[in-house]
Write a protein that holds these residues in place. Structure first.
Motif, short mmCIF file in Angstrom:
data_model
loop_
_atom_site.label_atom_id
_atom_site.label_comp_id
_atom_site.label_asym_id
_atom_site.label_seq_id
_atom_site.Cartn_x
_atom_site.Cartn_y
_atom_site.Cartn_z
N ARG A 112 36.89 36.59 34.27
CA ARG A 112 38.04 37.18 33.05
C ARG A 112 37.22 37.72 31.81
N PHE A 113 36.42 36.95 31.39
CA PHE A 113 35.80 37.23 29.66
C PHE A 113 35.39 38.83 30.35
N LEU A 116 37.82 41.12 31.15
CA LEU A 116 38.16 42.01 29.53
C LEU A 116 37.72 43.01 29.03
N VAL A 165 40.72 39.96 35.76
CA VAL A 165 41.46 39.93 34.62
C VAL A 165 42.52 38.57 35.26
#
Length: 174
Positions: A112-113, A116, A165
């Protein structure tokens, strides 16, 4: 009345593991794995940015992506005045998306990071694509195949970063 706890034992029940409690957790464990589809889409966005370099970006001007990026680097102090930031953002953003796509293929519990970060880069690339389209009143005949590759950078980058994400950790029942 005597205390039911044996001498030396803790008076608070549940403070430590019970004798029959297993030493391992019974909850599912997130396993490390790649984000294959999101990484592939971001890598394809980077490849599309590379393909846009030798192609003409405008139909009425014989200038490829290399020329536009070189002009943007030469006039870096006035890059936002004359619209030179768009080719620069598309090409450099595509390069960053390529690297982030490779990072998405590395095993991790969640991507997810990195997704992002790719979403932020894709947002800049999308803005760099939309500004000339709005200036041209959405006339797609004004642009050449290099700009079409720039549109592909924005679309593939957005799809790949959103996939990274929105995909949570995967759990194993073993």
């Amino acid at each position: 009345m005597s205390d039911p706890t044996p001498t030396g034992a803790s008076a608070s029940y549940g403070a430590g593991p019970a004798a029959t409690e297993p030493a391992y957790s019974t909850r599912p464990v997130a396993f490390r794995g790649p984000e294959s589809l999101g990484g592939l889409l971001c890598i394809l966005a980077g490849i599309a940015a590379g393909l846009s370099l030798p192609l003409d970006w405008l139909s009425d001007r014989d200038a490829g992506g290399w020329t536009l990026v070189r002009e943007a680097f030469d006039d870096l102090d006035r890059v936002f005045d004359d619209g030179g930031w768009q080719p620069l953002a598309i090409v450099l953003g595509g390069g960053v998306l390529l690297l982030l796509g490779i990072a998405l293929w590395l095993p991790a519990r969640s991507h997810r990071f990195v997704g992002l970060l790719a979403l932020v880069v894709s947002g800049v690339v999308t803005a760099a694509v939309l500004v000339p389209l709005v200036d041209a009143d959405w006339d797609l005949g004004f642009f050449g195949p290099g700009f079409w590759c720039g549109i592909a950078v924005a679309v593939l980058g957005l799809l790949g970063s959103l996939k990274a994400v929105l995909t949570g950790p995967r759990y194993s029942s073993r």
